[in-house]
Motif scaffolding. Structure first.
Motif, mmCIF file in Angstrom:
data_model
loop_
_atom_site.group_PDB
_atom_site.id
_atom_site.type_symbol
_atom_site.label_atom_id
_atom_site.label_comp_id
_atom_site.label_asym_id
_atom_site.label_seq_id
_atom_site.Cartn_x
_atom_site.Cartn_y
_atom_site.Cartn_z
ATOM 1 N N ARG A 135 0.836 -1.211 0.000
ATOM 2 C CA ARG A 135 0.000 0.000 0.000
ATOM 3 C C ARG A 135 0.865 1.253 0.000
ATOM 4 N N LEU A 136 1.944 1.222 0.780
ATOM 5 C CA LEU A 136 2.865 2.363 0.786
ATOM 6 C C LEU A 136 3.494 2.571 -0.589
ATOM 7 N N GLU A 137 3.871 1.485 -1.234
ATOM 8 C CA GLU A 137 4.449 1.588 -2.583
ATOM 9 C C GLU A 137 3.447 2.240 -3.532
ATOM 10 N N ARG A 138 2.191 1.821 -3.434
ATOM 11 C CA ARG A 138 1.150 2.391 -4.308
ATOM 12 C C ARG A 138 0.972 3.878 -4.028
ATOM 13 N N ASN A 164 -2.230 9.127 5.674
ATOM 14 C CA ASN A 164 -2.398 9.349 4.232
ATOM 15 C C ASN A 164 -1.401 10.320 3.614
ATOM 16 N N THR A 165 -0.699 11.086 4.438
ATOM 17 C CA THR A 165 0.256 12.062 3.888
ATOM 18 C C THR A 165 1.658 11.876 4.450
ATOM 19 N N ILE A 166 1.789 11.932 5.770
ATOM 20 C CA ILE A 166 3.127 11.992 6.369
ATOM 21 C C ILE A 166 3.902 10.693 6.153
ATOM 22 N N ILE A 167 3.294 9.559 6.467
ATOM 23 C CA ILE A 167 4.023 8.295 6.301
ATOM 24 C C ILE A 167 4.318 7.991 4.833
ATOM 25 N N PRO A 168 3.347 8.186 3.914
ATOM 26 C CA PRO A 168 3.701 7.968 2.498
ATOM 27 C C PRO A 168 4.825 8.869 1.991
ATOM 28 N N ILE A 169 4.836 10.144 2.414
ATOM 29 C CA ILE A 169 5.882 11.034 1.896
ATOM 30 C C ILE A 169 7.234 10.712 2.539
ATOM 31 N N LEU A 170 7.230 10.268 3.788
ATOM 32 C CA LEU A 170 8.484 9.840 4.412
ATOM 33 C C LEU A 170 9.007 8.565 3.764
ATOM 34 N N PHE A 171 8.093 7.690 3.383
ATOM 35 C CA PHE A 171 8.476 6.461 2.676
ATOM 36 C C PHE A 171 9.100 6.812 1.327
ATOM 37 N N ALA A 172 8.448 7.725 0.591
ATOM 38 C CA ALA A 172 8.971 8.144 -0.715
ATOM 39 C C ALA A 172 10.325 8.845 -0.559
ATOM 40 N N ALA A 213 -5.712 -3.877 15.778
ATOM 41 C CA ALA A 213 -5.288 -3.184 16.993
ATOM 42 C C ALA A 213 -4.777 -1.781 16.714
ATOM 43 N N ASN A 214 -4.427 -1.492 15.444
ATOM 44 C CA ASN A 214 -3.842 -0.187 15.126
ATOM 45 C C ASN A 214 -4.000 0.110 13.638
ATOM 46 N N ALA A 215 -3.524 1.281 13.227
ATOM 47 C CA ALA A 215 -3.680 1.708 11.830
ATOM 48 C C ALA A 215 -2.799 0.918 10.878
ATOM 49 N N PHE A 216 -1.703 0.370 11.373
ATOM 50 C CA PHE A 216 -0.865 -0.501 10.546
ATOM 51 C C PHE A 216 -1.704 -1.659 10.007
ATOM 52 N N GLU A 217 -2.492 -2.248 10.881
ATOM 53 C CA GLU A 217 -3.307 -3.401 10.497
ATOM 54 C C GLU A 217 -4.508 -2.999 9.657
ATOM 55 N N THR A 218 -5.120 -1.858 9.951
ATOM 56 C CA THR A 218 -6.275 -1.446 9.140
ATOM 57 C C THR A 218 -5.849 -1.063 7.728
ATOM 58 N N GLN A 219 -4.682 -0.439 7.599
ATOM 59 C CA GLN A 219 -4.191 -0.105 6.267
ATOM 60 C C GLN A 219 -3.920 -1.366 5.446
ATOM 61 N N SER A 220 -3.398 -2.384 6.103
ATOM 62 C CA SER A 220 -3.129 -3.637 5.385
ATOM 63 C C SER A 220 -4.429 -4.304 4.952
#
Length: 423
Positions: free
Chosen positions: A155-158, A342-350, A389-396
């Motif tokens: 999902r992060l890659e996308r 939706n913004t901070i983690i994706p841009i840090l990943f990029a 339990a957290n947003a990591f799991e809901t995003q997956s």
């Protein structure tokens, strides 16, 4: 039956591999099934197979029927010239290369245990929501957790792809890209695309120059959103309208006519007026925002950074000319969580990718500390025994539903393959 089932059988050798013969009764020995490409061209690349007494290295193409070779016009495609074995469920015709040499065929149904077919049909029988809904909670937790980690990074890659495209357009200006992404997410689903267009229509150099006057930022954002097009008696409205006219002339900003902002079906705190004012406030108080975000190490630091409200006018207004009970309109924790996801983690990943680095552990810790998202998809998974339990799991889980369940990619899913193996 779909071809993906045959891909699964071949990829994991889920058939009798000891007594294989071609349709012409030649012995087949598989040394390497090849690399599963999932791209245009043959299905498996660089397989190693002995047919008769001859060892071959090349590609493998898989179809339900031999005649599909001609249905798909592979005989005219040079990419299929190196196919050394045609694997099919049902052999109904011979296949020839351009030089009239016959391509060896393996009819797979002769070598597959009937239980595998029964399990496949059981898994792929339509259910009320997703194929495996009745069996989800029987899957080993270790398998689910490992798969969720892979899904999260998919999902992060996308999400990083459009960021990379924006960087090309902005000559690698991370601050500009962050501004556009934040604008989109401040607009939520309803106004997100419009807010993105507004942010893209104002050169970020102007946002930088005018950030010392919050009213000027509001004027630029509200004016380009079409919220200053009418005549009103409201003094603050008149002030913003004057500022927008002045700034447009000063910077030679050409006004784009976008679709109107949407108020309908929004709670008042999500009205576009409030969200644009909060965005203006953020950029008034926080210059060089990307530099600050890229150095952040804790979720608390992000909450502190995004602890912004609106200008005083909006404390007792949701719309111009309409007073409302006074209320301080701060960005809520739940809203900032959405910004982080939706913004901070994706841009840090990029950003990490652009530097040739892996995403840091503290970024993973950030999303693990965010409360699970609440939406219909997450609720449905929970009802079938997959609780988050957290947003990591809901995003997956969102990635799982959108990219696998909705597209019937059960045999590319670790859960689907586990069920097929265990049934």
């Amino acid at each position: 039956m779909k071809e993906d089932f045959l891909h699964y059988l071949w990829r994991f050798k889920k058939f009798d591999t000891l007594n294989l013969k071609t349709s012409n009764n030649e012995d087949i020995t598989i040394s390497n099934v090849g690399q599963y490409l999932e791209l245009a061209g043959p299905d498996f690349f660089n397989a190693q197979i002995t047919i008769g007494n001859q060892k071959w290295a090349g590609n493998v193409e898989i179809h339900l029927k031999s005649s599909d070779w001609y249905v798909h016009h592979h005989e005219k495609d040079a990419a299929y010239e190196n196919v050394i074995l045609h694997v099919v469920w049902e052999h109904d015709t011979e296949i020839f290369r351009k030089n009239n040499v016959e391509i060896p065929v393996l009819e797979l149904k002769k070598y597959v245990d009937n239980s595998a077919l029964v399990n496949y049909e059981l898994l792929m029988t339509p259910k009320s929501w997703i194929y495996c809904e009745k069996e989800l909670n029987s899957v080993d937790v270790f398998v689910v957790k490992n798969w969720q980690e892979r899904l999260f990074f998919e999902r992060l890659e996308r999400k990083s792809k459009p960021i990379e495209e924006l960087l090309v357009q902005t000559n690698n200006d991370w601050e500009t890209v962050l501004f556009m992404l934040l604008a989109k997410n401040f607009g939520l689903n309803t106004n997100g695309d419009l807010f993105f267009k507004i942010a893209n229509s104002i050169p970020f150099s102007i946002i930088r120059k005018e950030s010392f006057e919050q009213e000027n930022l509001e004027a630029l954002l509200f004016g380009n959103a079409g919220l200053l097009d009418e005549e009103k008696e409201d003094n603050y409205y008149k002030d913003l309208k004057f500022r927008f006219s002045y700034l447009s002339q000063k910077y030679q900003i050409e006004r784009n006519l976008f679709e109107p902002v949407q108020f309908f079906k929004h709670r008042p705190d999500n009205f576009p007026t409030i969200r644009l004012s909060q965005l203006a406030s953020l950029y008034h108080f926080e210059q060089n925002l990307f530099s600050k975000i890229s150095a952040i190490e804790s979720l608390y630091s992000i909450y502190t950074l995004f602890k912004v409200s609106t200008l005083d006018y909006w404390q007792d207004h949701y719309q111009f000319d309409k007073k409302s009970p006074a209320k301080k309109k701060m960005l809520s924790k739940s809203f900032v969580d959405l910004i982080v996801i939706n913004t901070i983690i994706p841009i840090l990943f990029a950003y990490a990718k652009s530097q040739g680095k892996e995403i840091s552990e503290n970024v993973i810790e950030l999303i693990n500390k965010i409360s699970p998202e609440k939406n219909a998809i997450i609720d449905k998974f929970s009802s079938f025994g997959i609780k988050s339990a957290n947003a990591f799991e809901t995003q997956s889980l969102l990635q799982l539903k959108n990219e696998y369940c909705n597209k019937s990619k059960c045999l590319e899913c670790a859960i689907g393959m586990e069920l097929l193996k265990n049934n």
